[in-house]
Scaffold this motif. Structure first.
Motif, PDB file in Angstrom:
ATOM      1  N   ALA A  64      50.455  86.758  78.903  1.00 32.24           N
ATOM      2  CA  ALA A  64      50.593  88.206  79.073  1.00 32.24           C
ATOM      3  C   ALA A  64      51.410  88.807  77.936  1.00 32.24           C
ATOM      4  O   ALA A  64      51.080  89.881  77.424  1.00 32.24           O
ATOM      5  N   ASP A  89      45.243  91.216  83.013  1.00 30.60           N
ATOM      6  CA  ASP A  89      46.447  90.733  83.681  1.00 30.60           C
ATOM      7  C   ASP A  89      46.253  90.639  85.190  1.00 30.60           C
ATOM      8  O   ASP A  89      46.515  89.594  85.797  1.00 30.60           O
ATOM      9  N   THR A 157      51.693  96.175  89.580  1.00 31.47           N
ATOM     10  CA  THR A 157      51.429  94.748  89.395  1.00 31.47           C
ATOM     11  C   THR A 157      52.003  93.941  90.553  1.00 31.47           C
ATOM     12  O   THR A 157      51.331  93.067  91.105  1.00 31.47           O
TER      13      THR A 157
END
Length: 190
Positions: A64, A89, A157
């Motif tokens: 990442a 991601d 996320t």
């Protein structure tokens, strides 16, 4: 169990324990018990609990960090670069059998022994803020403090990670696109 399978199971079970008990409260004895191996066998794969966290962290952050840095340096609209990064991601994270949210939201990165990992995460966050800043400067994104923008992306996320840990995901790519689309809608000027 094959050695690679045992190693993977250690990471999975340790991440679940970190989520449930916290990093500091989880012992290598508890991890070994969850994997159904003896503690010396655990040490054959990982010398200590810190090494387990480092491995989990590297699975989610190493690639990442490279990708977000590349997104910062690549030409083209910042919105497209951020979207492409987020789809990759989130899709990658949805496919991991490890409870990744505990590493980012729990007590692990607050431990002095893991200060180096916390610093890597800060470096990653600076790159994400840089990409958001590029979008602001180009007029693609609303004028927002890049630190707040980074927190918003991190929150989405984490939400995706927690959802993935609880739900059966039929189409991780679709879910990743939906998450990336949601983030971009928040940043784009109307």
């Amino acid at each position: 169990m094959e050695a690679a399978d045992t190693r993977q199971e250690i990471l999975i079970q340790a991440s679940r324990l970190f989520k449930r008990l916290g990093y500091r409260a989880t012992t290598t004895r508890e991890i070994a018990k969850a994997v159904n191996i003896k503690q010396p066998s655990l040490f054959h794969h990982f010398p200590n609990k810190k090494a387990i966290v480092e491995e989990i962290f590297s699975l989610s952050l190493n690639e990442a960090a490279v990708r977000i840095e590349n997104a910062c340096r690549t030409a083209g609209p910042a919105s497209e670069r951020l979207h492409q990064y987020l789809v990759w991601d989130l899709s990658t994270l949805h496919r991991m059998p490890i409870a990744m949210s505990a590493i980012y939201t729990g007590d692990a990165l607050k431990s002095p022994e893991l200060a180096e990992l916390a610093e890597k995460l800060k470096t990653f966050y600076r790159s994400l803020e840089d990409l958001i800043s590029q979008g602001i400067r180009s007029g693609e994104f609303v004028d927002i403090d890049p630190s707040l923008g980074r927190l918003m992306v991190a929150s989405i996320t984490i939400a995706h990670l927690e959802y993935a840990e609880e739900a059966t995901i039929e189409d991780p790519d679709r879910l990743a696109r939906e998450g990336a689309d949601f983030v971009l809608r928040a940043f784009r000027k109307t």
